[in-house]
Design a protein around this motif. Structure first.
Motif, PDB file in Angstrom:
ATOM      1  N   CYS A  36       0.825  -1.157   0.000  1.00  0.00           N
ATOM      2  CA  CYS A  36       0.000   0.000   0.000  1.00  0.00           C
ATOM      3  C   CYS A  36       0.871   1.220   0.000  1.00  0.00           C
ATOM      4  O   CYS A  36       1.765   1.340   0.797  1.00  0.00           O
ATOM      5  CB  CYS A  36      -0.719  -0.168   1.264  1.00  0.00           C
TER       6      CYS A  36
ATOM      7  N   HIS B 256      -5.564  -5.409  -0.381  1.00  0.00           N
ATOM      8  CA  HIS B 256      -4.120  -5.178  -0.259  1.00  0.00           C
ATOM      9  C   HIS B 256      -3.708  -5.342   1.196  1.00  0.00           C
ATOM     10  O   HIS B 256      -4.563  -5.407   2.087  1.00  0.00           O
ATOM     11  CB  HIS B 256      -3.784  -3.750  -0.724  1.00  0.00           C
TER      12      HIS B 256
ATOM     13  N   ASP C 182      -1.390  -3.482   4.220  1.00  0.00           N
ATOM     14  CA  ASP C 182      -0.739  -2.207   4.496  1.00  0.00           C
ATOM     15  C   ASP C 182       0.750  -2.409   4.776  1.00  0.00           C
ATOM     16  O   ASP C 182       1.555  -1.503   4.576  1.00  0.00           O
ATOM     17  CB  ASP C 182      -1.401  -1.500   5.699  1.00  0.00           C
TER      18      ASP C 182
ATOM     19  N   HIS D 159      -7.116  -6.194   3.334  1.00  0.00           N
ATOM     20  CA  HIS D 159      -8.367  -5.445   3.366  1.00  0.00           C
ATOM     21  C   HIS D 159      -8.531  -4.586   2.118  1.00  0.00           C
ATOM     22  O   HIS D 159      -7.601  -4.466   1.316  1.00  0.00           O
ATOM     23  CB  HIS D 159      -8.414  -4.563   4.616  1.00  0.00           C
TER      24      HIS D 159
END
Ligand code: OGA
Ligand code: FE2
Length: 536
Positions: free
Chosen positions: A8, A431, A433, A502
């Motif tokens: 991310c 994706h 984080d 998420h």
């Protein structure tokens, strides 16, 4: 999949030059509101132009009427009329000067103001890319939220304040955009909708022949030969000389005959359907399907037994002096991974300040391309974002302190506060984080280790869509203005928690504002000591 490898954004986002370029309007409503004002301005100057044109016509009309009367009298008795010296003088004057003045008036260009306004504003208009982007957003919403074409075209969406519908021509336009993307599935849906609206008697400049031409091709591309033939027949009834349609018809007939021939000598087709049902039986759901279901509020994987162990409480930040007397409301959103939500944790005034600070520098959010190592835009992340530093505003600094107090984590090693705005269809597909083990250099420039945790403020309600979902575990978190959610991306051992994968669902109706803080490993050594066991 490529997105697996992506991490991310944008550790480096704040190094990018702030951009005022007008591209990618469709990715953020924040910027689109400026366009509404531009349009309002143009309408005002268009109305001024109309007024000027009307008053000019009024003057011309008066002249015509006056001269009409005069010439009537004069032609009835020219000699008698000119016998009056004043009439003779006036005739000279009219023809020598007054008609010339009228000519100038007729030629006078009243459109100056409007045209120059238009020229100035046009520099800031959306371009083809914006129009295509907005159209593709509609198609994406249609899929994610299982909307049938008619519902979307009639604008029957949940929670809409200003109902709006698509004309047959709009539907045709959407179909054409799908067609240029070789997306024949949506081409068929939208061409069919355009046709339906015309069949129902909608007055339109859209042409059935053109629509049928696209439609039959899209249907053919998807393998429905007999329907393609039926549509081509319909086209030829409207335009018997249509060259391509005539050619296609012959070609379809030829293929049809060949297929019949082949079918006689084979039972392959039966084998094929058997295989298909077997595949369906396995109940295999790819991530995309799970993601879309969660976005629609389906497929939540919470059992009543686990639900009973989710609580809400007043939280004082582990006896933080700033919160002992005024603890904050905290709710358990999910158990594994543990996601908590803080209520009334950012005020409306703070939200307004953060939005105002961010607005002038919102630019299309980027992701890290693992192949080139560069930041690029991607269809799976459609939003605009900006970074705010604690130094530039006491509000931002206060927000950072709040996050530190309530998470117990050091924010001095965190990334700046990121503000994001999602427009219609704005989304961020599944994706992580944190950076995965195979991307050792992901946060190297920061020198503060991996993203240990994510804090996410919801700075708006969203009328429909826009949830944050966790497809691995079947969790959905709905935006609620003034709240924030928090989760750890890493286990105490430093291992990444893959269940935290998420996504931000596409916004269906409304406008989504969030801001988030990515906390890093450095500085947390005593605050969240690491453990040896991976899953502790
Ligand atoms: C992100 C993110 C979720 C959301 O920006 O990394 O996951 O709901 N956002 O906006
Ligand atoms: Fe994220």
């Amino acid at each position: 999949m490529a997105s697996n490898k992506m991490w991310c954004t944008v550790a480096l986002g704040f190094l990018l030059p702030f951009s005022f370029a007008h591209t990618d309007f469709f990715t953020s409503i924040g910027h689109m509101t400026d366009l509404i004002n531009t349009e309002k301005d143009l309408v005002i100057s268009l109305k001024d132009y109309i007024k000027a044109e009307e008053s000019k016509l009024e003057q011309i009309k008066k002249w015509a009427e006056k001269l009409d009367k005069l010439t009537d009298t004069a032609t009835k008795d020219p000699e008698g009329f000119l016998g009056h010296p004043v009439n003779a003088f006036k005739l000279m004057k009219r023809l020598n000067t007054e008609w010339g003045e009228l000519e100038s008036l007729v030629l006078k260009d009243m459109s100056d103001g409007f045209i120059s306004n238009m020229t100035i504003q046009r520099q800031f208009f959306p371009n083809d890319e914006d129009q295509t982007g907005a159209a593709k957003a509609l198609l994406r919403l249609q899929d994610t939220y299982n909307l049938d074409t008619d519902t979307l075209s009639r604008g029957n969406l949940p929670g809409v304040k200003h109902k709006s519908f698509l004309t047959a021509e709009d539907c045709f336009e959407l179909g054409k955009i799908a067609y240029t993307e070789a997306d024949y599935y949506h081409t068929e849906l939208w061409m069919e909708q355009a046709l339906k609206q015309l069949d129902e008697g909608e007055v339109s400049s859209a042409d059935k022949v053109y629509i049928l031409d696209y439609l039959s091709y899209a249907v053919y591309q998807q393998g429905d030969l007999s329907k393609a033939m039926m549509l081509t027949k319909r086209l030829l009834e409207l335009d018997p000389e249509h060259q391509r349609a005539n050619g296609n018809m012959k070609y379809f007939e030829y293929i049809m005959a060949k297929e019949k021939e082949a079918n006689k000598s084979s039972t392959d087709a039966e084998d094929q359907t058997e295989k298909e049902t077997e595949f369906k039986k396995k109940d295999y759901l790819p991530e995309r399907r799970k993601y879309e279901m969660l976005c629609r509020g389906e497929g939540l994987k919470m059992t009543p037994r686990r639900q009973k162990r989710l609580f809400c409480r007043y939280y004082d930040g582990n006896r933080n002096p700033r919160y002992i007397l005024g603890p904050v409301k905290q709710e358990d959103e999910w158990d594994k991974p543990r996601i908590v939500r803080f209520l009334d944790i950012i005020s409306d005034e703070e939200i307004e300040t953060v939005k105002e600070l961010a607005k002038p520098r919102l630019s299309r959010a980027t992701v890290h391309d693992p192949e080139t190592g560069k930041l690029t835009t991607a269809h799976y992340r459609v939003s605009k974002s900006a970074w705010l530093s604690g130094y530039e505003s006491p509000v931002v600094s206060r927000i950072n302190t709040r996050i530190q107090d309530l998470t117990g984590l050091d924010v001095s090693t965190a990334e700046e506060l990121q503000v994001a705005n999602y427009g219609v269809g704005g989304q961020y597909e599944p994706h992580f984080d944190f950076a995965r083990a195979n991307e050792p250099d992901a946060f190297k420039e920061l020198g503060t280790g991996n993203r240990i945790a994510t804090w996410l403020f919801y700075m708006s309600d969203v009328s429909a869509g826009g949830a944050t979902v966790f497809p691995e575990v079947g969790a959905s978190v709905w935006p609620r203005k003034g709240t924030a959610v928090f989760w750890y991306n890493l286990f105490p051992s430093g291992e990444g928690d893959y269940s935290t994968r998420h996504a931000a669902c596409p916004v269906l109706v409304g406008n989504k504002w969030v801001s988030n803080k990515w906390l890093h490993e450095r500085g947390q050594e005593f605050r969240r000591p690491c453990t040896l066991s991976e899953l502790e």
